[in-house]
Design an enzyme around this catalytic site. Structure first.
Site, PDB file in Angstrom:
ATOM      1  CB  SER A  93      -0.202  -8.007  -0.930  1.00  0.00           C
ATOM      2  OG  SER A  93      -0.898  -9.186  -0.345  1.00  0.00           O
ATOM      3  CE  LYS A 123      -4.200  -1.885  -0.125  1.00  0.00           C
ATOM      4  NZ  LYS A 123      -4.605  -1.412  -1.315  1.00  0.00           N
ATOM      5  CD  GLU A 132     -10.078   3.780   0.856  1.00  0.00           C
ATOM      6  OE1 GLU A 132      -9.361   2.957   0.486  1.00  0.00           O
ATOM      7  OE2 GLU A 132     -10.290   5.217   0.470  1.00  0.00           O
TER       8      GLU A 132
HETATM    9  C1  LIG Z   1      -1.352  -7.032   2.548  1.00  0.00           C
HETATM   10  C2  LIG Z   1      -2.914  -6.758   1.486  1.00  0.00           C
HETATM   11  N1  LIG Z   1      -3.029  -7.525   0.356  1.00  0.00           N
HETATM   12  C3  LIG Z   1      -3.780  -7.708  -0.307  1.00  0.00           C
HETATM   13  C4  LIG Z   1      -4.992  -5.944  -0.006  1.00  0.00           C
HETATM   14  C5  LIG Z   1      -5.962  -6.359  -1.007  1.00  0.00           C
HETATM   15  O1  LIG Z   1      -5.952  -4.971  -1.464  1.00  0.00           O
HETATM   16  P1  LIG Z   1      -5.663  -4.816  -3.137  1.00  0.00           P
HETATM   17  O2  LIG Z   1      -5.953  -5.731  -3.919  1.00  0.00           O
HETATM   18  O3  LIG Z   1      -5.816  -3.753  -3.510  1.00  0.00           O
HETATM   19  O4  LIG Z   1      -3.592  -4.904  -3.416  1.00  0.00           O
HETATM   20  C6  LIG Z   1      -4.745  -5.556   1.153  1.00  0.00           C
HETATM   21  C7  LIG Z   1      -5.990  -4.596   1.295  1.00  0.00           C
HETATM   22  O5  LIG Z   1      -6.028  -3.891   2.472  1.00  0.00           O
HETATM   23  C8  LIG Z   1      -4.207  -5.442   2.036  1.00  0.00           C
HETATM   24  O6  LIG Z   1      -3.902  -5.232   3.179  1.00  0.00           O
END
Ligand SMILES: Cc1ncc(COP(=O)(O)O)c(C=O)c1O
Length: 413
Positions: free
Chosen positions: A382, A92, A114
């Site tokens: 992620s 993020k 948000e």
């Molecule tokens: C660690 C993590 N991975 C994935 C996501 C999913 O979001 P996005 O599909 O935008 O990557 C989030 C959303 O809060 C997250 O905190």
């Protein structure tokens, strides 16, 4: 409500995307688009972004060969893109730093955002603190409860957290509350949207800020003399970490891209967040046209996932188009499988992934088993899993964990 369509067709993703917003928001979105288009290739802006990504966010994040997981799966070689090692613990921050630099150049002094899982809010709070901007984060009351550690972290970084008590009290309602605040404070405030969705220009801008992930993977594989990955796997909430990984590879038809949605606890409405399944249909919600979980009357359906970051009824319009064009495949992983992915990555590699990322791990390990050793898979980790320790421990170690929580509560009194 006046519906404005961006002028050029190229600003849509096929039939999806667009800008379907109240008239009052149009000037702010146009101002943002202009600032973004004029700065994205500006050498000074690019230098500033590269520096802050390196010095503050800790980029590039490593691409690690998962030797034990590869052995366990018994198929193709598995590499992990370690977005969990970026500052504040998730991808993020990539988008946040881009938008904060943009907001500063636009003369804004306040950031609103948000958040669902809290990772986006945490990155926003950190970025705002670093650049001396005021910061308000809207969060559904339910998400606040299940992500208390992140709420505390945001607060000590100086952010004001506003609990949203409307509707389902999760991310969808936090977005609505943030949009309302934005309309009231357009002069001073930038709305820092957290995923590759919302009205134009957010989906494209967020995807571009996140594409640093895929560009780094390309360079890192090249350094290992791997010309291309065979399969990329990422979880899909709004779509930013998946698009960030996939986008630099989309033109190469030999690279399979797989997005993993939250299968939750079952296939009934309200038990999952699978937008590309039986209950997802195109519609216009919160300013953009995409797939949404909705009933026959177009009412948004409730969602569920063990991971707050995947628990959202909408999805990136760019992914909607890539889905229809069959360029990105989508699969679903259940809560239970994700918890097993969480445990497995921890046990095999010493890496505790976010429950969101654990969805990608669970699918990746299953798919790797069917691919020969000569093939290469990259799974996007992620985020890191500290924020989910309370949820995972309750599921995986219930007795001991409840005793611990009771002791802690007694001590706090
Ligand atoms: C660690 C993590 N991975 C994935 C996501 C999913 O979001 P996005 O599909 O935008 O990557 C989030 C959303 O809060 C997250 O905190």
């Amino acid at each position: 409500m006046r519906i404005t369509r961006p002028r050029a067709r190229s600003r849509f993703f096929g039939r999806y995307g667009g800008r379907f917003v109240p008239e009052m928001l149009v000037p702010a979105l146009e101002e943002l688009e202009e600032a973004y288009l004029s700065l994205r290739n500006n050498p000074g802006f690019k230098r500033e972004l590269a520096r802050i990504r390196r010095d503050f966010a800790g980029r590039p994040t490593p691409l690690a060969f998962a030797e034990n997981l590869t052995r366990k799966a018994g198929g193709c070689r598995i590499y992990l893109k370690m977005e969990c090692l970026a500052h504040t613990g998730a991808h993020k921050i990539n988008n946040v730093l881009g938008q904060i630099l943009l907001a500063r150049r636009m003369g804004k002094t306040r950031i609103i955002a948000e958040t669902g899982a809290g990772q986006h809010g945490l990155a926003v709070a950190a970025g705002a603190a670093r650049f001396g901007l005021r910061c308000t984060v809207f969060m559904g009351e339910i998400d606040m409860r299940r992500q208390r550690p992140n709420v505390f972290a945001m607060e000590i970084m100086g952010a004001e957290i506003v609990p949203v008590r409307d509707g389902s009290r999760t991310l969808k309602d936090a977005v609505t509350a943030a949009l309302k605040d934005w309309i009231e404070h357009l002069d001073t405030t930038h709305y820092l949207l957290g995923s590759a969705l919302g009205p134009h220009p957010y989906p494209r801008m967020v995807r571009e800020f996140q594409s640093v992930i895929g560009r780094e993977v390309k360079r890192q594989l090249a350094a290992l003399r791997i010309s291309r990955p065979d399969i990329l796997v990422a979880c899909v909430g709004g779509g930013s970490n998946s698009l960030g990984l996939f986008h630099p590879f989309l033109r190469n038809g030999k690279v399979r891209c797989v997005g993993v949605e939250a299968g939750g606890r079952g296939s009934r409405p309200g038990d999952h967040a699978v937008r590309f399944g039986a209950h997802g249909r195109p519609g216009i919600v919160q300013g953009y046209l995409s797939y949404f979980l909705q009933d026959r009357d177009g009412q948004i359906l409730p969602t569920h996932s063990v991971s707050a970051g995947l628990d959202y009824a909408g999805i990136s319009p760019e992914l909607a188009d890539l889905h229809d064009r069959k360029r990105v495949e989508f699969v679903a992983v259940t809560d239970r499988e994700a918890l097993e992915g969480y445990r497995l990555l921890a046990a095999e590699e010493g890496i505790i992934p976010a429950l969101e990322s654990a969805h990608a791990v669970a699918y990746g390990v299953k798919a790797a088993a069917d691919l020969p050793r000569s093939r290469v898979m990259v799974i996007n980790i992620s985020g890191r899993g500290d924020k989910d320790l309370f949820i995972a421990a309750r599921a995986l170690d219930r007795g001991n964990w409840l005793a611990f929580l009771k002791d802690e509560a007694d001590r706090a009194e």
